[in-house]
Design a protein around this motif. Structure first.
Motif, PDB file in Angstrom:
ATOM      1  N   ARG A 115       0.830  -1.206   0.000  1.00 44.80           N
ATOM      2  CA  ARG A 115       0.000   0.000   0.000  1.00 44.80           C
ATOM      3  C   ARG A 115       0.870   1.263   0.000  1.00 44.80           C
ATOM      4  N   ARG A 116       1.914   1.264   0.829  1.00 43.02           N
ATOM      5  CA  ARG A 116       2.790   2.433   0.881  1.00 43.02           C
ATOM      6  C   ARG A 116       3.535   2.627  -0.435  1.00 43.02           C
ATOM      7  N   THR A 118       2.582   1.681  -3.399  1.00 42.17           N
ATOM      8  CA  THR A 118       1.633   2.144  -4.412  1.00 42.17           C
ATOM      9  C   THR A 118       1.327   3.627  -4.237  1.00 42.17           C
ATOM     10  N   GLY A 119       1.055   4.033  -2.986  1.00 40.32           N
ATOM     11  CA  GLY A 119       0.757   5.437  -2.720  1.00 40.32           C
ATOM     12  C   GLY A 119       1.911   6.352  -3.082  1.00 40.32           C
ATOM     13  N   MET A 120       3.126   5.932  -2.748  1.00 39.57           N
ATOM     14  CA  MET A 120       4.292   6.743  -3.082  1.00 39.57           C
ATOM     15  C   MET A 120       4.496   6.809  -4.590  1.00 39.57           C
ATOM     16  N   SER A 231       8.889   5.643   7.190  1.00 37.32           N
ATOM     17  CA  SER A 231       8.389   5.459   5.831  1.00 37.32           C
ATOM     18  C   SER A 231       6.906   5.781   5.707  1.00 37.32           C
ATOM     19  N   PRO A 235       6.273  10.292   3.386  1.00 36.07           N
ATOM     20  CA  PRO A 235       5.499  10.615   2.182  1.00 36.07           C
ATOM     21  C   PRO A 235       4.579  11.825   2.328  1.00 36.07           C
ATOM     22  N   TYR A 273      -3.387   7.725   0.356  1.00 36.24           N
ATOM     23  CA  TYR A 273      -3.405   6.262   0.254  1.00 36.24           C
ATOM     24  C   TYR A 273      -2.239   5.648   1.031  1.00 36.24           C
ATOM     25  N   ALA A 274      -1.059   6.244   0.930  1.00 35.05           N
ATOM     26  CA  ALA A 274       0.118   5.684   1.594  1.00 35.05           C
ATOM     27  C   ALA A 274       0.074   5.858   3.102  1.00 35.05           C
ATOM     28  N   SER A 275      -0.634   6.882   3.575  1.00 31.93           N
ATOM     29  CA  SER A 275      -0.601   7.217   4.994  1.00 31.93           C
ATOM     30  C   SER A 275      -1.755   6.629   5.794  1.00 31.93           C
TER      31      SER A 275
END
Length: 305
Positions: A115-116, A118-120, A231, A235, A273-275
């Motif tokens: 998920r992280r 992808t968001g990044m 991490s 972001p 999304y990443a957070s």
């Protein structure tokens, strides 16, 4: 990341985005290394006489001062003085998020979830779109200085995460204190004794970057790094160029193109999304994994305290 902490991170990125315009104004009155030295001197004194000790081993304060203070800002302000404009600088320096994620995996053994990643990736697609719209910007030397500043920012993120200070504000006061003296010496050695002409703009610029962006900003940043993986926190800084470009447009008249607006949407959605965590499936089969994840989070939170 909890909603209130995410909103705090967004507010911080707004302060830091505007900070690039403020620094560009300040560099009209001060040479870059002296500007950094004044920033940390004002942020540290007389606060260091009132807040008590840093609450962590001194070696960790020195590492944070060398990375977040001397390394990051000496290179950043020198790069801006060498020709990197405020808006483009606020964009390029966000490569720190990639550096932070890599260093966190290598040094802290943190995990990068799908998920992280992808968001990044979505957020960096927005950054790439801005970069393509802006073009190359300043000279290559200035560009590399800003990239170097981004690396030192990421190393500072790891240093703060490792220090885990009980009081992030007090810790940042001492980080500024240990950075102020060598920066003053470096300024005198490289730039010599400057001939200063005081201006209201220059004075207000130093006040903003020292008290608002440095003490307040990195105090909040340290607070977030205490509670979440580096991490996860890093972001959110990808929002800085959104506010940086907006501030430049509002206060200096720089236009915002449709491509930049589309990039801002990508950056915001990617960071969101990443957070955040994916919601578990409401089925009995998922209960053990949810319980295990909760236990892992509780253990991690205990280790941070």
């Amino acid at each position: 990341m909890r909603t209130r902490h995410f909103l705090l991170a967004v507010a911080l990125t707004a302060l830091w985005g505007f900070n690039f315009v403020v620094m560009e104004v300040g560099l009209r009155s001060f040479p870059p290394l002296l500007y950094v030295a004044l920033r940390f001197l004002l942020a540290a004194f007389p606060a260091v006489l009132l807040v008590g000790g840093p609450g962590v081993p001194w070696r960790k304060v020195l590492v944070a001062g060398a990375t977040l203070g001397i390394g990051q800002y000496a290179l950043l302000l020198t790069g801006m003085r060498a020709g990197m404009p405020a808006g483009l600088t606020s964009l390029v320096v966000q490569v720190q998020a990639v550096f932070t994620a890599v260093l966190a995996v290598a040094l802290l053994r943190e995990r990068l979830t799908r998920r992280r990643i992808t968001g990044m990736a979505v957020a960096f697609a927005g950054l790439a779109l801005i970069a393509a719209d802006l073009g190359t910007g300043g000279p290559i030397g200035a560009f590399l200085l800003v990239v170097g500043a981004a690396f030192f920012w990421s190393a500072g993120n790891i240093a703060v995460r490792d220090a885990a200070p009980p009081d992030s504000f007090r810790f940042m006061v001492w980080v500024c204190g240990v950075a102020a003296i060598p920066m003053t010496a470096l300024s005198l050695l490289v730039e010599g004794i400057p001939r200063l002409e005081f201006s209201v703009e220059g004075g207000l610029s130093v006040l903003y970057v020292s008290l608002v962006a440095t003490l307040g900003g990195f105090g909040i940043w340290g607070f977030l790094l205490q509670r979440y993986d580096a991490s996860v926190v890093a972001p959110t800084a990808l929002l800085v160029p959104v506010f940086g470009m907006s501030s430049a447009a509002l206060f200096t008249g720089e236009p915002i193109s449709p491509a930049e607006l589309a990039a801002a949407a990508l950056i915001i959605s990617g960071v969101l999304y990443a957070s955040t965590r994916a919601r578990p499936l409401p089925s009995s089969a998922s209960a053990p994994s949810v319980q295990a994840e909760t236990g892992e989070n509780r253990t991690r939170a205990t280790e941070m305290i």
